[in-house]
Design a protein around this motif. Structure first.
Motif, PDB file in Angstrom:
ATOM      1  N   SER A   1       0.811  -1.204  -0.112  1.00 29.00           N
ATOM      2  CA  SER A   1       0.105   0.055  -0.038  1.00 29.00           C
ATOM      3  C   SER A   1       0.976   1.402  -0.096  1.00 29.00           C
ATOM      4  O   SER A   1       0.382   2.276  -0.651  1.00 29.00           O
ATOM      5  N   ILE A   2       1.835   1.224   0.867  1.00 27.77           N
ATOM      6  CA  ILE A   2       2.621   2.382   0.794  1.00 27.77           C
ATOM      7  C   ILE A   2       3.466   2.630  -0.570  1.00 27.77           C
ATOM      8  O   ILE A   2       3.679   3.665  -1.118  1.00 27.77           O
ATOM      9  N   VAL A   3       4.088   1.657  -1.216  1.00 26.63           N
ATOM     10  CA  VAL A   3       4.743   1.658  -2.436  1.00 26.63           C
ATOM     11  C   VAL A   3       3.802   2.146  -3.384  1.00 26.63           C
ATOM     12  O   VAL A   3       4.063   2.963  -4.238  1.00 26.63           O
ATOM     13  N   GLY A   4       2.331   1.433  -3.182  1.00 27.25           N
ATOM     14  CA  GLY A   4       1.362   1.847  -4.316  1.00 27.25           C
ATOM     15  C   GLY A   4       1.023   3.400  -4.201  1.00 27.25           C
ATOM     16  O   GLY A   4       1.217   4.066  -5.416  1.00 27.25           O
ATOM     17  N   ALA A   5       1.146   3.784  -3.033  1.00 30.84           N
ATOM     18  CA  ALA A   5       0.954   5.427  -3.020  1.00 30.84           C
ATOM     19  C   ALA A   5       1.906   6.077  -3.306  1.00 30.84           C
ATOM     20  O   ALA A   5       1.727   6.978  -4.171  1.00 30.84           O
ATOM     21  N   LEU A   6       3.071   5.808  -3.340  1.00 29.24           N
ATOM     22  CA  LEU A   6       4.496   6.553  -3.624  1.00 29.24           C
ATOM     23  C   LEU A   6       4.544   6.484  -5.194  1.00 29.24           C
ATOM     24  O   LEU A   6       4.651   7.306  -5.833  1.00 29.24           O
TER      25      LEU A   6
ATOM     26  N   LEU B   1      -4.430   3.529  -7.271  1.00 31.79           N
ATOM     27  CA  LEU B   1      -4.111   4.759  -6.372  1.00 31.79           C
ATOM     28  C   LEU B   1      -3.908   5.819  -7.237  1.00 31.79           C
ATOM     29  O   LEU B   1      -4.010   7.037  -7.065  1.00 31.79           O
ATOM     30  N   GLY B   2      -2.996   5.309  -8.375  1.00 29.34           N
ATOM     31  CA  GLY B   2      -2.671   6.496  -9.378  1.00 29.34           C
ATOM     32  C   GLY B   2      -3.651   6.988 -10.104  1.00 29.34           C
ATOM     33  O   GLY B   2      -3.502   8.203 -10.704  1.00 29.34           O
TER      34      GLY B   2
ATOM     35  N   VAL C   1      -6.480   9.340   2.700  1.00 29.56           N
ATOM     36  CA  VAL C   1      -7.394   8.742   3.346  1.00 29.56           C
ATOM     37  C   VAL C   1      -7.603   7.307   3.067  1.00 29.56           C
ATOM     38  O   VAL C   1      -7.803   6.536   3.882  1.00 29.56           O
ATOM     39  N   LEU C   2      -7.739   7.220   1.687  1.00 27.84           N
ATOM     40  CA  LEU C   2      -8.005   5.971   1.110  1.00 27.84           C
ATOM     41  C   LEU C   2      -6.975   4.926   1.509  1.00 27.84           C
ATOM     42  O   LEU C   2      -7.194   3.832   1.625  1.00 27.84           O
TER      43      LEU C   2
ATOM     44  N   ILE D   1     -14.285  -0.636   0.367  1.00 28.33           N
ATOM     45  CA  ILE D   1     -13.776   0.309   1.304  1.00 28.33           C
ATOM     46  C   ILE D   1     -13.528   1.708   0.371  1.00 28.33           C
ATOM     47  O   ILE D   1     -14.023   2.853   0.769  1.00 28.33           O
ATOM     48  N   GLN D   2     -13.740   1.699  -1.086  1.00 24.67           N
ATOM     49  CA  GLN D   2     -13.595   2.670  -1.900  1.00 24.67           C
ATOM     50  C   GLN D   2     -15.193   3.346  -2.004  1.00 24.67           C
ATOM     51  O   GLN D   2     -15.294   4.710  -1.868  1.00 24.67           O
TER      52      GLN D   2
END
Length: 518
Positions: free
Chosen positions: A99-104, A147-148, A198-199, A493-494
């Motif tokens: 999740s962290i890498v996906g956000a970055l 997430l992009g 937030v997502l 969740i979305q």
């Protein structure tokens, strides 16, 4: 018209030609039955010309180029490996690292396909080997990859911002406001930042919940396999994408650059980063170029560098000559980087991919423009207006109906078709309605609600593209049903994120107000 388009798309016909072909067929039928005025089609060349000269849309190929170049420069691989080792020793840690890498990656590349494929190739086998539930692993990777579409800089937000800008001006003109305000892509970028984070937090909370309630679904890596991660390894993986994110988003939010100009900065930064990664033993030219780029951004913030003036103060003259020197430094770094990516056979595939994606986006835009013209010529916009204004509950009821329609269409249509076809029809009507507090609907809030809703289209079967990407790279032991079932909690969740945005619209409107004013 909508029904025919959906049937033809499910039959496998190309999107752009389906939209344009359906429009022409219905235009001929309408003309034959005296229900369509062919003069509507005279506006079609103007629509195409307007697309050609639209500076906002130049950001699309630039952001695509930036994302593909970063994907080829192995930034994602190093991020995944480092974050996986850092969090892997925790229960559920591999899911959190995804999740962290996906956000970055979302904030630095914004390309769903590249992110899902990269994480599917690198993280999924590791997660399965460590005993992760195939459904949780697949759902985490597919959701993080999308997430992009909500975290800026996002191609969806660029295209949605362009369409919403036109819709907002049309809504104000229809209300008799002849000096209309505008909503920009920068507004949407600022508005999407907090909801996107937030997502990400909601994804991570779900993964922590699963690790606590179902420990076998996401076990920790053995200490000896995780190994030690040094501070230098973490900085080496994190600093380059974070610097690029700050350069792109920071220049937009600080008012230094427009989204299109920031996209150009991102493309240059991606080339420099790729050149550095391909030959880290000779970094001097890249360091000089990056430092020169930062200096130019600082100069443009504090000095007037325009040369087409009669009287230029001495301080500005010094700044102009300094900018020329810094441009030479950037040029040197770019030439070195371009030679490296060319020599390593990276540049040609990147340019080819960028051309293909950009051509797809703009040909769909042209087909959608023809579709909307014929739809309006047949009276479709009046029908939509009567339908939405006649729904009980006023703006609230109409908004719920539009959100439900976009969610259902996401099962069958790509986000591009929905943005190009649905948004121009419903947004001008929604933006004329008053919310229960007596104020008109906020265009930034509406845009972010639509963007979060459109993100689900990448995950919902049968045409969720993230599912196709993941299926193509997943190991054979992963069943297709595992992928489809694994994304269900993340789609929920979305939808929950949409409800949160509904009740707390300030999540989307606070930052644009702080950055750009009321």
């Amino acid at each position: 018209m909508f029904a025919v388009v959906c049937v033809l798309l499910m039959a496998g016909f190309p999107v752009a030609f389906t939209l344009a072909g359906t429009a022409l067929i219905f235009a001929l039928l309408g003309y034959a039955f005296n229900a369509f005025d062919p003069s509507f089609l005279s506006a079609f060349p103007q629509r195409i010309f307007g697309t050609m000269i639209n500076e906002v849309l130049i950001a699309v190929p630039l952001f695509v180029f930036m994302g593909v170049m970063l994907e080829r420069s192995k930034v994602a691989e190093e991020l995944l490996e480092t974050m996986g080792r850092l969090f892997g020793r925790l229960r559920g840690g591999l899911g959190l690292s995804v999740s962290i890498v996906g956000a970055l990656l979302a904030a630095s590349t914004g390309i769903v396909g590249a992110t899902v494929v990269t994480m599917g190739l690198l993280s999924l086998p590791t997660m399965l080997k460590r005993g992760y539930s195939p459904r949780l692993a697949c759902g985490s990777i597919a959701a993080a990859g999308t997430l992009g579409q909500i975290i800026p800089p996002s191609i969806v937000l660029v295209i949605l911002g362009d369409q919403l800008s036109n819709a907002y001006q049309k809504a104000q003109l229809d209300m008799g406001i002849f000096s209309p305000d505008t909503v920009s892509v920068g507004d949407l970028f600022a508005g999407a930042l907090i909801p996107g984070l937030v997502l990400v937090g909601m994804y991570m909370l779900y993964q922590i919940f699963m690790a606590i309630t179902q420990p076998k679904s996401s076990p920790a890596m053995p200490m000896e396999e995780a190994g030690d991660v040094t501070v230098m390894q973490i900085l080496h993986a994190l600093v380059p994408p974070i610097v690029l994110i700050i350069a792109v988003l920071g220049s937009i939010l600080a008012g230094i650059a427009t989204p299109t100009e920031a996209a150009a900065v991102g493309a240059v930064g991606a080339i420099l980063l790729a050149g550095y990664r391909l030959d880290e033993e000779r970094p001097l030219a890249i360091y000089v170029a990056v430092l020169s780029l930062i200096c130019i951004l600082v100069l443009t913030s504090y000095m007037d560098l325009r040369v087409a003036r009669n009287d230029i103060p001495e301080a500005d003259q010094i700044g102009i000559w300094a900018a020329v020197l810094f441009c030479a430094g950037i040029t040197w770094g770019l030439i070195v980087s371009l030679w490296r990516v060319w020599d390593q056979d990276v540049l040609v595939p990147v340019v080819r991919s960028t051309t293909q994606v950009s051509a797809m986006v703009f040909i769909i835009l042209i087909g959608a423009a023809l579709f909307s013209l014929v739809f309006r010529g047949l009276g479709g916009d009046d029908m939509v207006h009567e339908f939405l204004t006649g729904i009980p509950g006023g703006a609230v009821g109409a908004m719920i109906a539009v959100m439900a329609l976009m969610f259902v269409l996401g099962f069958f249509l790509d986000f591009l078709e929905i943005v190009f076809v649905v948004v121009p029809l419903v947004a001008p009507i929604l933006l004329q309605m008053e919310m229960p507090n007596g104020e008109p609907m906020n265009p930034v809030w509406l845009g972010i609600m639509m963007a979060v809703n459109l993100q689900t289209s990448f995950l919902t079967p049968p045409f969720g593209f993230a599912l196709f990407y993941l299926r193509g790279v997943a190991p054979k032991e992963v069943r297709t049903s595992d992928i489809y079932i694994g994304i269900i909690p993340f789609v929920m969740i979305q939808v929950l994120a949409l409800a949160v945005l509904w009740y707390w619209p300030s999540l989307a409107t606070w930052l644009p107000t702080i950055v750009y004013g009321p």
